[in-house]
Design a protein around this motif. Structure first.
Motif, short mmCIF file in Angstrom:
data_model
loop_
_atom_site.label_atom_id
_atom_site.label_comp_id
_atom_site.label_asym_id
_atom_site.label_seq_id
_atom_site.Cartn_x
_atom_site.Cartn_y
_atom_site.Cartn_z
N ILE A 54 -84.74 0.83 -111.84
CA ILE A 54 -84.31 -0.14 -110.90
C ILE A 54 -82.57 -0.26 -110.95
O ILE A 54 -81.54 0.35 -111.40
N THR A 55 -82.21 -0.38 -110.01
CA THR A 55 -80.53 -0.21 -109.31
C THR A 55 -79.95 -1.74 -109.34
O THR A 55 -80.36 -2.41 -108.81
N HIS B 121 -89.86 -9.13 -96.28
CA HIS B 121 -88.32 -8.61 -96.00
C HIS B 121 -88.09 -10.32 -95.03
O HIS B 121 -88.51 -10.87 -94.18
N HIS C 196 -76.09 -5.71 -104.85
CA HIS C 196 -77.17 -5.36 -103.93
C HIS C 196 -78.27 -5.24 -105.32
O HIS C 196 -77.72 -4.48 -106.30
N GLN D 9 -82.33 -3.34 -106.75
CA GLN D 9 -83.30 -3.12 -105.77
C GLN D 9 -84.95 -2.34 -106.84
O GLN D 9 -83.68 -1.53 -108.09
N ASP D 10 -85.60 -2.74 -107.26
CA ASP D 10 -85.78 -2.85 -108.11
C ASP D 10 -87.13 -1.91 -107.58
O ASP D 10 -88.35 -2.45 -106.69
N GLY D 11 -87.39 -0.29 -107.56
CA GLY D 11 -87.93 0.59 -107.59
C GLY D 11 -89.63 1.50 -108.15
O GLY D 11 -90.12 2.29 -107.62
N SER E 209 -86.20 -7.05 -104.25
CA SER E 209 -84.31 -6.52 -103.60
C SER E 209 -83.98 -7.63 -103.50
O SER E 209 -83.70 -8.34 -102.39
N TYR E 210 -82.34 -7.31 -102.75
CA TYR E 210 -81.58 -8.07 -102.52
C TYR E 210 -79.79 -7.46 -102.18
O TYR E 210 -79.66 -6.38 -102.86
N SER E 211 -79.83 -7.52 -101.26
CA SER E 211 -78.39 -7.24 -101.15
C SER E 211 -77.83 -7.63 -100.40
O SER E 211 -78.08 -8.85 -98.92
#
Length: 246
Positions: free
Chosen positions: A31-32, A103, A44, A46-48, A133-135
């Motif tokens: 997760i980033t 999305h 931002h 991102q759950d990868g 994810s969120y940006s």
């Protein structure tokens, strides 16, 4: 968990965190999370993680949109954004191609006019409804949009004639060769995205016009060109049109 400084033009100076979930079965995924180094805001994540997911969505796009709206309300961001796009994506998993997240794209609204580039992109998993994810792309400051949000050049009887005259003067094309596809009022906030410092810039109110000609329509898929025109002065701010070969 590890953290490192990260500097990109889109986000500015951010701290980038990489997090591993204890229950993640895939050692390659993580997760980033990016945190703005100045105002501490999360810009931002991102759950990868790979979910070894089923083939069909478990929730509808309407249900996913309600989850997205609730998430934006929690972050106090729902009142000044407008949803402009929603789609279901596909992902590759060890079990083959599967339906991925929904999305949702939201454009920022200032004085009732949408920005073109200030957006929030949110993804909701179609299996479990989790925000994956969120940006946030936010570059316009409160002092940037000082122009009157009511255009001096009206959409009917003003914009199209000016566009066709510009194409005739610039490219020597007869106005009858073109077809106007859309005319939308926007803040031309590209100038805010490209500014070299934090100093205020004058973000103009603009008409965003898309159009095509016979050659554009003959492409597979058909293509479109665009022009940005200052909605008060009529100045062409930018044009993306190739009258020759691709």
């Amino acid at each position: 968990m590890t953290a490192e400084p990260y500097d990109v033009q889109t986000y500015g100076d951010v701290w980038r965190f990489r997090v591993k979930a204890e229950d993640d079965r895939d050692p390659a995924d993580d997760i980033t999370v990016w945190i703005d180094a100045v105002d501490r805001e999360m810009v931002h994540f991102q759950d990868g993680r790979d979910y070894f997911r089923s083939a069909d969505p478990a929730i509808t796009i309407d249900a996913a949109e309600k989850i997205a709206d609730a998430y934006l309300r929690e972050r106090n961001e729902r009142s000044d954004v407008v949803k402009t796009d929603a789609a279901l994506s596909m992902v590759d998993t060890p079990l083959g191609s599967r339906n991925g997240p929904y999305h949702f794209v939201y454009h920022r609204s200032i004085d009732g006019v949408l920005c073109q580039f200030d957006t929030i992109i949110l993804a909701i998993d179609s299996i479990n409804g989790r925000v994956v994810s969120y940006s946030k792309f936010w570059k316009v400051s409160n002092n940037d949009t000082m122009a009157d949000p009511e255009p001096s050049i009206p959409e009917d009887g003003g914009v199209q004639e000016r566009v066709l005259a510009y194409l005739n003067d610039t490219y020597g094309k007869d106005p009858g060769e073109f077809a106007i596809r859309s005319t939308e009022l926007r803040w031309y906030d590209l100038i805010a995205r490209q500014r070299p410092s934090t100093e205020p810039v004058a973000v103009p109110l603009a008409w965003h016009i898309t159009f095509d000609d016979e050659r554009h329509r003959s492409q597979d898929p058909p293509r479109a060109a665009e022009i940005w025109m200052n909605a008060h002065s009529g100045e062409v701010l930018s044009a993306n049109y190739n009258p020759g070969g691709w």
